[in-house]
Design an enzyme around this catalytic site. Structure first.
Site, PDB file in Angstrom:
ATOM      1  N   ASP A  11       0.832  -1.126  -0.011  1.00 59.39           N
ATOM      2  CA  ASP A  11      -0.111   0.018   0.050  1.00 59.39           C
ATOM      3  C   ASP A  11       0.967   1.099  -0.040  1.00 59.39           C
ATOM      4  O   ASP A  11       1.984   1.121   0.716  1.00 59.39           O
ATOM      5  CB  ASP A  11      -0.843   0.107   1.035  1.00 59.39           C
ATOM      6  CG  ASP A  11      -1.939   0.961   1.016  1.00 59.39           C
ATOM      7  OD1 ASP A  11      -2.302   1.533   0.094  1.00 59.39           O
ATOM      8  OD2 ASP A  11      -2.518   1.273   2.127  1.00 59.39           O
ATOM      9  N   ASN A  58      -9.937  -2.277  -6.503  1.00 59.69           N
ATOM     10  CA  ASN A  58      -9.431  -1.351  -7.421  1.00 59.69           C
ATOM     11  C   ASN A  58     -10.006  -1.263  -8.828  1.00 59.69           C
ATOM     12  O   ASN A  58      -9.453  -0.370  -9.447  1.00 59.69           O
ATOM     13  CB  ASN A  58      -7.984  -1.941  -7.518  1.00 59.69           C
ATOM     14  CG  ASN A  58      -7.086  -1.833  -6.252  1.00 59.69           C
ATOM     15  OD1 ASN A  58      -6.191  -2.677  -6.110  1.00 59.69           O
ATOM     16  ND2 ASN A  58      -7.636  -0.910  -5.362  1.00 59.69           N
TER      17      ASN A  58
END
EC number: 2.5.1.89
Length: 295
Positions: free
Chosen positions: A37, A85
């Site tokens: 991340d 995503n």
């Protein structure tokens, strides 16, 4: 400034060396899973386009593969693209898929892949990906299919709940066809039907790492992590800033947890043994004299 940077570099390398020796001489986790991340925030902070962060992050992923292999990790699973995503912009997704496909192609050609005997697998709903990326994945999996010393699992178009749902559906289909008896369904049955569907499912995770400062696991390998009570390590650096000492620190946390569990088990066994000895003594003392003589 140069002198301070030079001294800092020496201090870092010394610390890394000491930490490496400490980690390698203890239990190394067989399976590490990483939530990579912070690419976008890294790019924003640098005033760059988002793709700059993804490219920098991809370079770090290559280093982590190398470090993990050196340390003795057997399975490395990286979260490359989640089902959530897909909500990102079309431009970002297009460029990211191109980058991921390129990295799959490079891994297939890289002599280090074959030297390591690294088996590459993609886990997720791959049919949702562009055809070009699907081809790159298939080729990488094909050219490393015979290897089994080190596994690289790339979670792409992946969601943990979705993984469990598709496993349950496949089991239900087999039950309907009479291939599986409902009474024979166990935890292993479910594990064996998780991604990759073709078999040889991703095993339980020993250590999960998340970069970028957030302390959550984001629907990542829920079956393999929760069921194994794996250690979790959250760290502040964005993924492009992740260093070898961050990986080593996470492994040390895992090792410290193992040691603590061992100490707890020893104390617990000692208490049980003491209680058992006390109980046996009480039983002997409570026996009538004539019964004792008759033994």
């Amino acid at each position: 400034m140069f002198i301070l940077k030079y001294i800092s570099g020496i201090a870092y390398r010394t610390y890394e060396l000491l930490l490496s020796k400490e980690v390698i001489h203890s239990n190394v986790p067989e399976h590490i899973a990483i939530i990579m991340d912070g690419n976008r925030r890294y790019a924003n902070r640098a005033g760059k386009l988002i793709n700059y962060g993804h490219a920098k992050g991809a370079s770090v992923t290559e280093k982590v593969i190398e470090w993990s292999h050196e340390i003795g990790v057997k399975q490395l699973t990286v979260y490359a693209f989640s089902t959530e995503n897909f909500n990102r912009s079309a431009d970002e997704k297009e460029k990211l898929f191109e980058l991921i496909g390129l990295k799959f192609d490079e891994l297939c050609r890289d002599e280090r892949t074959h030297k390591r005997k690294m088996h590459i697998r993609a886990i997720g709903d791959l049919q949702k990906l562009p055809s070009g990326l699907q081809e790159s994945i298939k080729e990488a999996e094909k050219c490393t299919a015979g290897y089994d010393r080190f596994y690289l699992n790339v979670a792409i178009a992946y969601g943990g709940r979705q993984d469990i749902v598709q496993a349950v559906r496949k089991i239900a289909e087999k039950v309907d066809k009479g291939q599986i008896d409902p009474e024979d369904i166990t935890e292993s049955t479910i594990s064996n039907h998780l991604y990759p569907v073709a078999g040889n499912a991703v095993p339980n995770v020993d250590l999960i790492i998340r970069t970028g400062g957030d302390e959550r696991v984001s629907n990542f390998l829920p079956w393999q992590t929760a069921g194994n009570e794996c250690a979790t390590y959250f760290c502040a650096p964005f993924w492009p800033e992740f260093r070898k000492i961050d990986l080593l620190r996470s492994i040390r946390i895992y090792q410290e947890r193992l040691q603590e569990k061992k100490r707890v088990m020893i104390r617990r066994n000692a208490i049980l043994l003491k209680a058992s000895e006390k109980k046996n003594t009480e039983i002997v003392h409570s026996c009538p004299a004539n019964n004792v003589r008759g033994i």
